[in-house]
Scaffold this motif. Structure first.
Motif, short mmCIF file in Angstrom:
data_model
loop_
_atom_site.label_atom_id
_atom_site.label_comp_id
_atom_site.label_asym_id
_atom_site.label_seq_id
_atom_site.Cartn_x
_atom_site.Cartn_y
_atom_site.Cartn_z
N GLY A 160 0.80 -1.22 0.00
CA GLY A 160 0.00 0.00 0.00
C GLY A 160 0.84 1.27 0.00
O GLY A 160 1.97 1.30 0.52
N VAL A 161 0.28 2.32 -0.58
CA VAL A 161 0.97 3.60 -0.66
C VAL A 161 1.17 4.22 0.72
O VAL A 161 2.20 4.84 0.99
CB VAL A 161 0.16 4.57 -1.56
N VAL A 162 0.20 4.04 1.62
CA VAL A 162 0.29 4.66 2.94
C VAL A 162 1.49 4.14 3.71
O VAL A 162 2.30 4.91 4.26
CB VAL A 162 -1.02 4.43 3.73
N ASN A 163 1.66 2.81 3.75
CA ASN A 163 2.82 2.26 4.43
C ASN A 163 4.11 2.62 3.71
O ASN A 163 5.16 2.78 4.33
CB ASN A 163 2.69 0.74 4.54
N GLY A 164 4.04 2.72 2.39
CA GLY A 164 5.22 3.13 1.64
C GLY A 164 5.68 4.53 2.02
O GLY A 164 6.89 4.78 2.17
N ILE A 165 4.75 5.45 2.19
CA ILE A 165 5.09 6.81 2.59
C ILE A 165 5.66 6.82 4.01
O ILE A 165 6.63 7.53 4.30
CB ILE A 165 3.85 7.72 2.49
N LEU A 166 5.05 6.01 4.90
CA LEU A 166 5.56 5.94 6.27
C LEU A 166 6.98 5.42 6.31
O LEU A 166 7.81 5.87 7.12
CB LEU A 166 4.64 5.05 7.11
N LYS A 167 7.32 4.48 5.44
CA LYS A 167 8.70 3.97 5.37
C LYS A 167 9.67 5.05 4.90
O LYS A 167 10.78 5.18 5.42
CB LYS A 167 8.76 2.77 4.43
N LEU A 168 9.22 5.85 3.92
CA LEU A 168 10.10 6.89 3.38
C LEU A 168 10.45 7.94 4.43
O LEU A 168 11.56 8.50 4.43
CB LEU A 168 9.43 7.57 2.18
N ILE A 169 9.51 8.22 5.33
CA ILE A 169 9.77 9.26 6.33
C ILE A 169 10.24 8.66 7.66
O ILE A 169 10.37 9.36 8.66
CB ILE A 169 8.51 10.12 6.57
N GLY A 170 10.54 7.35 7.64
CA GLY A 170 11.14 6.71 8.80
C GLY A 170 10.21 6.39 9.94
O GLY A 170 10.63 6.37 11.11
N LEU A 171 8.93 6.13 9.64
CA LEU A 171 7.96 5.80 10.68
C LEU A 171 7.56 4.33 10.67
O LEU A 171 6.46 3.98 11.07
CB LEU A 171 6.72 6.70 10.55
N GLY A 172 8.43 3.48 10.19
CA GLY A 172 8.18 2.04 10.21
C GLY A 172 7.53 1.54 8.95
O GLY A 172 8.15 0.89 8.12
N GLY A 173 6.27 1.84 8.79
CA GLY A 173 5.56 1.41 7.58
C GLY A 173 5.07 -0.01 7.62
O GLY A 173 4.87 -0.62 6.57
N ASN A 174 4.88 -0.56 8.81
CA ASN A 174 4.36 -1.93 8.93
C ASN A 174 3.01 -1.97 9.64
O ASN A 174 2.69 -2.92 10.34
CB ASN A 174 5.37 -2.80 9.70
N VAL A 175 2.22 -0.94 9.46
CA VAL A 175 0.94 -0.84 10.15
C VAL A 175 -0.10 -1.73 9.45
O VAL A 175 -0.30 -1.59 8.23
CB VAL A 175 0.43 0.61 10.18
N PRO A 176 -0.74 -2.65 10.16
CA PRO A 176 -1.77 -3.52 9.55
C PRO A 176 -3.11 -2.79 9.44
O PRO A 176 -4.07 -3.10 10.15
CB PRO A 176 -1.85 -4.70 10.52
N TRP A 177 -3.19 -1.86 8.51
CA TRP A 177 -4.34 -0.96 8.43
C TRP A 177 -5.67 -1.69 8.29
O TRP A 177 -6.68 -1.25 8.84
CB TRP A 177 -4.17 0.00 7.26
#
Length: 318
Positions: A160-177
């Motif tokens: 997903g794009v949302v987790n991808g953006i979170l990874k780019l800004i260093g916020l993990g990006g592994n949220v099971p939305w």
């Protein structure tokens, strides 16, 4: 010597006109005119609301399977089964009602207050105001199928794009939305707010237009703060609009269907399986139309009670 001229009185014409007005109801038309204007709406209302409503009650009193020729009358058995803990309908239905209540309680406060704040901001005069009004209203014109599929891909935990953006800004990006709680509810509420915030904001803007600017000017001269102007001028002036928005929002949230079906598919497990999903799948997938109809009327009674409570709590006290 001046000659007097006598104009015809037109007595005969006046009598004929009076007779015509008497026959056809005068200048205001026939007494049947209002009903003729109402007729198209009444035909649609009877054909698509009243008749299906009474037919639904008839179906709920039968063991109705439209694939089978026999549809035996069972009386109130479909209703009593919903309140019998030993019946197979009890747990799925009330679990779906619980999911509906969770979504309604979680979403309605945001869907009422956030558009109100947005409307107050957009009601001020600033460059680009019309553009921003259009931007916030634009998502509402999209269908639920478009919204559901788009956000299902954007919120996918794997790609997903949302987790991808979170990874780019260093916020993990592994949220099971959409695969774990409470993230699934957070996702559904957030998507619904983003999708429908513009509608309620437009309703509020229409109500704000009826509040005179001179009231704010007088309050400002008297030294009232922005909060005091909002509390004592804006909110009382929007009381009828607030009642409408709260009622409509509660009913819409309680009937949430497309978002949960397309984004979470009722999951994880059946935690986001709302009452409308349960009713639809029981009636159209399992062909148990009698049970589904009974569930829908129980839901309607609950929504009617909630609406009456809302009207009572928001009524203008003497």
């Amino acid at each position: 010597m001046a000659q007097a001229t006598v104009q015809p009185t037109g007595t005969g014409t006046g009598k004929a006109q009076g007779a015509a007005e008497l026959r056809f109801g005068g200048v205001h038309g026939s007494r049947a005119t209002p009903y003729l204007f109402l007729l198209p709406y009444l035909v649609l209302f009877v054909g698509f609301v009243l008749v299906p409503a009474f037919f639904g009650i008839w179906i709920s009193l039968h063991d109705w399977d439209f694939l089978l020729p026999g549809k035996p009358f069972v009386g109130a058995a479909n209703y009593t089964a919903l309140f019998d803990p030993s019946s197979v309908q009890f747990l799925p239905f009330w679990h779906s009602m619980r999911a509906t209540a969770i979504f309604t309680v979680a979403s309605v406060p945001f869907l009422v207050t956030v558009p109100l704040v947005l409307a107050v901001l957009l009601n001020r005069k600033f460059p680009g105001r019309t553009f921003f009004r259009a931007v916030f209203f634009a998502p509402y014109v999209l269908g639920v199928a478009v919204i559901g599929l788009m956000w299902a891909y954007m919120l996918d935990p794997s790609f997903g794009v949302v987790n991808g953006i979170l990874k780019l800004i260093g916020l993990g990006g592994n949220v099971p939305w959409i695969t774990a709680q409470p993230w699934a509810w957070i996702s559904l509420v957030a998507v619904t707010i983003w999708w429908t915030i513009g509608f309620n904001a437009i309703i509020y803007l229409a109500g704000l237009a009826d509040i005179g600017a001179e009231q704010y000017e007088a309050a400002s001269i008297d030294g009232a703060s922005i909060w005091q102007q909002f509390r004592f001028i804006t909110v009382p002036g929007l009381r009828p609009v607030l009642i409408f928005v709260i009622t409509v929002t509660i009913l819409a949230s309680a009937n949430m269907f497309g978002q949960a079906l397309l984004i979470t598919n009722g999951g994880p497990g059946d935690s986001t399986r709302t009452a409308i999903i349960e009713i639809t799948q029981r009636g159209l997938s399992q062909y148990r139309m009698g049970e589904a109809a009974a569930m829908s009327y129980v839901l309607a009674v609950f929504l009617g009670i909630v609406s009456l409570i809302n009207f009572y709590l928001t009524r203008e006290k003497a």
